[in-house]
Design an enzyme around this catalytic site. Structure first.
Site, short mmCIF file in Angstrom:
data_model
loop_
_atom_site.label_atom_id
_atom_site.label_comp_id
_atom_site.label_asym_id
_atom_site.label_seq_id
_atom_site.Cartn_x
_atom_site.Cartn_y
_atom_site.Cartn_z
N HIS A 7 0.83 -1.21 0.00
CA HIS A 7 0.00 0.00 0.00
C HIS A 7 0.86 1.26 0.00
O HIS A 7 2.06 1.21 0.29
CB HIS A 7 -0.97 0.03 1.18
CG HIS A 7 -0.33 0.12 2.54
ND1 HIS A 7 -0.10 -0.98 3.34
CD2 HIS A 7 0.10 1.18 3.27
CE1 HIS A 7 0.44 -0.59 4.49
NE2 HIS A 7 0.58 0.72 4.47
N GLU A 43 -8.29 4.77 9.68
CA GLU A 43 -7.82 4.55 8.31
C GLU A 43 -8.88 3.93 7.42
O GLU A 43 -9.81 3.25 7.90
CB GLU A 43 -6.60 3.62 8.32
CG GLU A 43 -6.90 2.28 8.95
CD GLU A 43 -5.74 1.31 8.79
OE1 GLU A 43 -4.80 1.44 9.54
OE2 GLU A 43 -5.82 0.44 7.92
N GLN A 60 -3.91 3.60 1.39
CA GLN A 60 -4.29 3.63 2.81
C GLN A 60 -4.41 5.10 3.21
O GLN A 60 -3.41 5.81 3.27
CB GLN A 60 -3.22 2.93 3.65
CG GLN A 60 -3.52 2.89 5.13
CD GLN A 60 -2.34 2.31 5.91
OE1 GLN A 60 -1.25 2.86 5.85
NE2 GLN A 60 -2.56 1.21 6.58
N HIS A 84 3.95 7.29 3.64
CA HIS A 84 4.87 6.15 3.60
C HIS A 84 4.51 5.22 2.46
O HIS A 84 3.43 5.30 1.89
CB HIS A 84 4.87 5.38 4.93
CG HIS A 84 3.58 4.69 5.26
ND1 HIS A 84 2.57 5.27 5.99
CD2 HIS A 84 3.13 3.45 4.98
CE1 HIS A 84 1.57 4.43 6.14
NE2 HIS A 84 1.88 3.31 5.53
N GLU A 134 7.53 0.79 5.11
CA GLU A 134 6.89 -0.23 5.95
C GLU A 134 7.02 -1.58 5.26
O GLU A 134 7.00 -1.65 4.02
CB GLU A 134 5.41 0.15 6.12
CG GLU A 134 4.59 -0.81 6.98
CD GLU A 134 3.12 -0.36 7.07
OE1 GLU A 134 2.79 0.79 6.72
OE2 GLU A 134 2.31 -1.21 7.47
C1 MC0 Z 1 9.25 11.67 10.05
N1 MC0 Z 1 10.18 11.94 9.12
C2 MC0 Z 1 9.77 11.50 7.94
C3 MC0 Z 1 8.49 10.93 8.17
N2 MC0 Z 1 8.21 11.04 9.48
N3 MC0 Z 1 10.34 11.53 6.73
C4 MC0 Z 1 9.65 10.98 5.71
N4 MC0 Z 1 8.41 10.42 5.86
C5 MC0 Z 1 7.82 10.38 7.06
N5 MC0 Z 1 6.61 9.84 7.18
C6 MC0 Z 1 11.44 12.65 9.34
C7 MC0 Z 1 11.20 14.02 9.94
O1 MC0 Z 1 10.92 14.98 8.96
C8 MC0 Z 1 12.49 14.28 10.66
O2 MC0 Z 1 13.44 14.77 9.76
C9 MC0 Z 1 12.93 12.90 11.13
O3 MC0 Z 1 12.23 11.95 10.29
C10 MC0 Z 1 12.52 12.64 12.57
O4 MC0 Z 1 11.14 12.85 12.66
P1 MC0 Z 1 10.37 13.48 13.89
O5 MC0 Z 1 9.26 14.27 13.36
O6 MC0 Z 1 11.32 14.14 14.81
O7 MC0 Z 1 9.69 12.28 14.56
P2 MC0 Z 1 10.24 11.06 15.40
O8 MC0 Z 1 11.72 10.89 15.31
O9 MC0 Z 1 9.63 11.16 16.75
O10 MC0 Z 1 9.53 9.89 14.61
C11 MC0 Z 1 9.85 9.58 13.27
C12 MC0 Z 1 9.53 8.08 13.05
C13 MC0 Z 1 8.04 7.89 13.44
C14 MC0 Z 1 9.78 7.74 11.61
C15 MC0 Z 1 10.45 7.26 13.97
O11 MC0 Z 1 7.22 8.68 12.61
C16 MC0 Z 1 7.59 6.46 13.41
O12 MC0 Z 1 7.80 5.68 14.36
N6 MC0 Z 1 6.91 6.06 12.30
C17 MC0 Z 1 6.44 4.67 12.16
C18 MC0 Z 1 5.02 4.51 12.62
C19 MC0 Z 1 4.03 5.31 11.82
O13 MC0 Z 1 4.39 6.23 11.09
N7 MC0 Z 1 2.73 4.97 11.98
C20 MC0 Z 1 1.64 5.66 11.29
C21 MC0 Z 1 1.16 4.80 10.19
P3 MC0 Z 1 14.34 16.07 10.06
O14 MC0 Z 1 15.17 16.26 8.82
O15 MC0 Z 1 13.38 17.17 10.35
O16 MC0 Z 1 15.16 15.66 11.26
S1 MC0 Z 1 0.33 3.38 10.84
C22 MC0 Z 1 0.17 2.31 9.56
O17 MC0 Z 1 0.55 2.63 8.48
C23 MC0 Z 1 -0.49 0.98 9.90
C24 MC0 Z 1 -1.85 1.19 10.46
C25 MC0 Z 1 -0.54 0.01 8.71
O18 MC0 Z 1 0.01 0.30 7.64
O19 MC0 Z 1 -1.13 -1.06 8.86
#
Ligand code: MC0
Length: 142
Positions: A7, A43, A60, A84, A134
């Site tokens: 997705h 979602e 998604q 993503h 992912e």
């Molecule tokens: C953050 N960054 C991204 C981003 N999110 N870059 C590209 N795409 C994204 N989606 C970048 C920020 O701009 C920042 O860059 C750096 O990563 C750190 O981000 P932050 O804003 O300080 O945030 P953190 O470090 O607290 O968290 C970032 C992290 C988090 C990726 C670890 O978003 C995470 O754990 N994501 C995985 C879970 C998730 O997203 N779940 C929602 C979808 P700079 O350059 O400013 O430092 S759930 C889902 O999809 C499920 C339901 C499913 O598919 O079944």
């Protein structure tokens, strides 16, 4: 082995409005909706195509359910758009461990529950050319 695009995740402020845009503009219908409390999202999955090997591809659409969720944080910084990309695999744990061995940060030590009973993990966007990535093993029914 990663075999398909499972997705593309799109972050939005208003899920119902975004669902209606995809229906009215492209004719895509909602296949499934759910709230994932752990991820902090409501979602809608729009099925784009199904394949004979049991895989399918979805859009998604993601609306945050709380202000401290990752999607809320991302929306506040970037506005709406592609959040993503998710690749499908039959072995999310094995593939994520192999990728970890190549120096890419894997965000979960054990897969967590994703859409429609899938098993998911994420790779850090900073190790993937700016793309939050992912890995997904679908539930057998999907
Ligand atoms: C953050 N960054 C991204 C981003 N999110 N870059 C590209 N795409 C994204 N989606 C970048 C920020 O701009 C920042 O860059 C750096 O990563 C750190 O981000 P932050 O804003 O300080 O945030 P953190 O470090 O607290 O968290 C970032 C992290 C988090 C990726 C670890 O978003 C995470 O754990 N994501 C995985 C879970 C998730 O997203 N779940 C929602 C979808 P700079 O350059 O400013 O430092 S759930 C889902 O999809 C499920 C339901 C499913 O598919 O079944």
């Amino acid at each position: 082995m990663l075999t398909r695009i499972d997705h593309i995740g799109i972050a939005c402020f208003d899920l119902d409005k975004t669902v209606e845009f995809y229906r009215a503009t492209y004719g895509f219908e909602v296949f499934h909706t759910e709230i994932n409390e752990e991820q902090g999202v409501r979602e809608a999955m729009l099925k784009i195509n199904g394949t004979s090997d049991g895989g399918a591809s979805y859009l998604q659409l993601l609306e945050p359910t709380r202000e401290d969720s990752t999607v809320a944080k991302w929306l506040a910084k970037n506005g709406e758009g592609v959040h993503h990309i998710a690749f499908g695999t039959e072995d999310v744990l094995g593939d994520s461990e192999a990728i970890r061995g190549k120096g890419v940060r894997v965000l979960y030590d054990q897969p967590r529950t994703g859409s429609m009973g899938s098993q998911i993990t994420f790779l850090h966007p900073k190790d993937c050319g700016g793309v939050l990535t992912e890995l997904v093993t679908s539930h057998p029914e999907h």
